[in-house]
Motif scaffolding. Structure first.
Motif, short mmCIF file in Angstrom:
data_model
loop_
_atom_site.label_atom_id
_atom_site.label_comp_id
_atom_site.label_asym_id
_atom_site.label_seq_id
_atom_site.Cartn_x
_atom_site.Cartn_y
_atom_site.Cartn_z
N VAL A 15 0.84 -1.20 0.00
CA VAL A 15 0.00 0.00 0.00
C VAL A 15 0.87 1.25 0.00
N MET A 16 1.88 1.26 0.86
CA MET A 16 2.74 2.44 0.97
C MET A 16 3.61 2.62 -0.28
N SER A 17 3.97 1.52 -0.94
CA SER A 17 4.78 1.64 -2.15
C SER A 17 3.97 2.30 -3.27
N ILE A 18 2.67 2.02 -3.29
CA ILE A 18 1.79 2.68 -4.27
C ILE A 18 1.78 4.18 -3.98
N GLY A 19 1.62 4.52 -2.69
CA GLY A 19 1.65 5.93 -2.31
C GLY A 19 2.99 6.58 -2.62
N GLY A 104 23.86 24.04 3.58
CA GLY A 104 24.64 24.83 4.52
C GLY A 104 25.36 23.98 5.55
N ASP A 105 25.99 24.65 6.49
CA ASP A 105 26.70 23.99 7.58
C ASP A 105 25.66 23.43 8.56
N TYR A 106 25.63 22.12 8.70
CA TYR A 106 24.60 21.49 9.53
C TYR A 106 24.64 21.97 10.98
N GLU A 107 25.83 22.26 11.46
CA GLU A 107 25.97 22.58 12.88
C GLU A 107 25.41 23.95 13.22
N TYR A 108 25.53 24.89 12.29
CA TYR A 108 25.14 26.27 12.59
C TYR A 108 23.90 26.74 11.83
N TYR A 109 23.49 25.99 10.85
CA TYR A 109 22.37 26.42 10.00
C TYR A 109 21.03 26.24 10.72
N GLU A 110 20.17 27.22 10.60
CA GLU A 110 18.82 27.13 11.14
C GLU A 110 17.82 27.11 9.99
N LEU A 111 16.80 26.30 10.12
CA LEU A 111 15.79 26.20 9.07
C LEU A 111 15.03 27.51 8.93
N THR A 112 14.91 27.99 7.70
CA THR A 112 14.20 29.23 7.42
C THR A 112 12.72 28.94 7.18
N ASN A 113 11.93 30.00 7.07
CA ASN A 113 10.51 29.82 6.77
C ASN A 113 10.31 29.12 5.43
N MET A 114 11.19 29.42 4.47
CA MET A 114 11.10 28.76 3.16
C MET A 114 11.41 27.27 3.29
N ASP A 115 12.40 26.94 4.12
CA ASP A 115 12.73 25.53 4.36
C ASP A 115 11.55 24.80 4.99
N ILE A 116 10.97 25.42 5.99
CA ILE A 116 9.84 24.81 6.70
C ILE A 116 8.66 24.60 5.76
N SER A 117 8.41 25.59 4.91
CA SER A 117 7.32 25.48 3.94
C SER A 117 7.55 24.31 2.99
N ALA A 118 8.80 24.13 2.54
CA ALA A 118 9.12 23.02 1.63
C ALA A 118 8.94 21.68 2.32
N LEU A 119 9.35 21.58 3.58
CA LEU A 119 9.20 20.34 4.33
C LEU A 119 7.73 20.03 4.60
N GLU A 120 6.95 21.06 4.90
CA GLU A 120 5.51 20.86 5.12
C GLU A 120 4.82 20.38 3.85
N GLU A 121 5.19 20.97 2.72
CA GLU A 121 4.59 20.56 1.45
C GLU A 121 4.98 19.13 1.10
N THR A 122 6.22 18.76 1.41
CA THR A 122 6.65 17.38 1.18
C THR A 122 5.84 16.41 2.03
N GLY A 123 5.63 16.77 3.30
CA GLY A 123 4.81 15.94 4.17
C GLY A 123 3.38 15.85 3.67
N ASN A 124 2.87 16.94 3.14
CA ASN A 124 1.51 16.96 2.59
C ASN A 124 1.39 16.03 1.39
N ILE A 125 2.40 16.04 0.53
CA ILE A 125 2.39 15.18 -0.65
C ILE A 125 2.49 13.71 -0.25
N LEU A 126 3.40 13.40 0.67
CA LEU A 126 3.58 12.02 1.11
C LEU A 126 2.32 11.48 1.78
N SER A 127 1.73 12.28 2.64
CA SER A 127 0.53 11.82 3.36
C SER A 127 -0.64 11.65 2.41
#
Length: 230
Positions: A15-19, A104-127
């Protein structure tokens, strides 16, 4: 709850592979990059064991999550919640790729609003892709909320999510999730926190579907035998 049988694991993975296939296409349309999403491992476990199966409870993670509501014969009821978890490092990497930015540098980089929006949209697509397949198995309509974002220690994120969107859930379906994007590989975890009644319904429905398919297969075999005899 009893562990998943091999049949149930294979059925859920199918089922998940179809998704995942639909999600890969949608992400390609969103980014213009060839992507492949896969769920190589699935496990059902008690909620309290989830942190130890994912990472250290104190490790920082980024999560997108949404709640699910079912509808059948005009009646609405809670289905549960869906959560996508990435380590801080992998969340930064995935967001950069989605936004066509330099990682960016993983240790010092903070997620921006654009990053968060992209991750939310990815979650929306996957779900959305996964829930379409699940709703067909259950034979009910499933509606999802808007995706939300959390960025904190793993244990803190899970505690907040359980209290907010899945207070009745006692077990979690955990899917190891892999993104293959051009030359990059990114790993994460997808969780479905089903309402107990919905999880029981899903397991019964999968068992029933298997019996129906087995019966249909046997009947087709006998029809072929009858044709050869005639």
């Amino acid at each position: 709850m009893e562990p998943l049988s091999r049949l149930e694991i294979d059925s859920i993975k199918e089922v998940m592979s179809i998704g995942a296939g639909h999600a890969s296409n949608a992400l390609y349309l969103m980014t213009g990059k060839k992507m492949m999403v896969s769920f190589p491992l699935v496990e059902l476990c008690p909620i309290e064991k989830v942190p130890s199966l994912i990472d250290k409870p104190e490790e920082p993670v980024a999560a997108t999550y949404l709640s699910m509501t079912g509808e059948e014969n005009g009646r609405r009821f809670p289905v549960g919640a869906m959560v996508f978890l990435f380590s801080q490092k992998n969340a930064i990497k995935l967001a950069a790729i989605l936004n066509n930015e330099k990682i960016g540098d993983y240790e010092y980089y903070e997620l921006t609003n654009m990053d968060i929006s992209a991750l939310e949209e990815t979650g929306n697509i996957l779900s959305g892709a996964s829930l379409t397949a699940i709703s067909k198995i259950l034979g009910i309509k499933i509606m999802e909320s808007m995706p939300h974002f959390a960025n904190d220690m793993l244990q803190s994120v899970l505690n907040s999510l359980l209290a907010e969107i899945a207070p009745k859930s006692t077990d979690a379906l955990i899917f190891k999730t892999e993104f293959h994007i051009e030359d990059h590989g990114i790993k994460g975890n997808s969780l479905i926190l089903f309402d107990p009644d919905t999880l029981t319904m899903l397991r019964k429905r999968m068992s029933s579907l298997f019996k129906d398919m087995l019966k249909e297969y046997i009947e087709e075999e006998y029809e072929e035998i009858d044709k050869r005899v005639v």
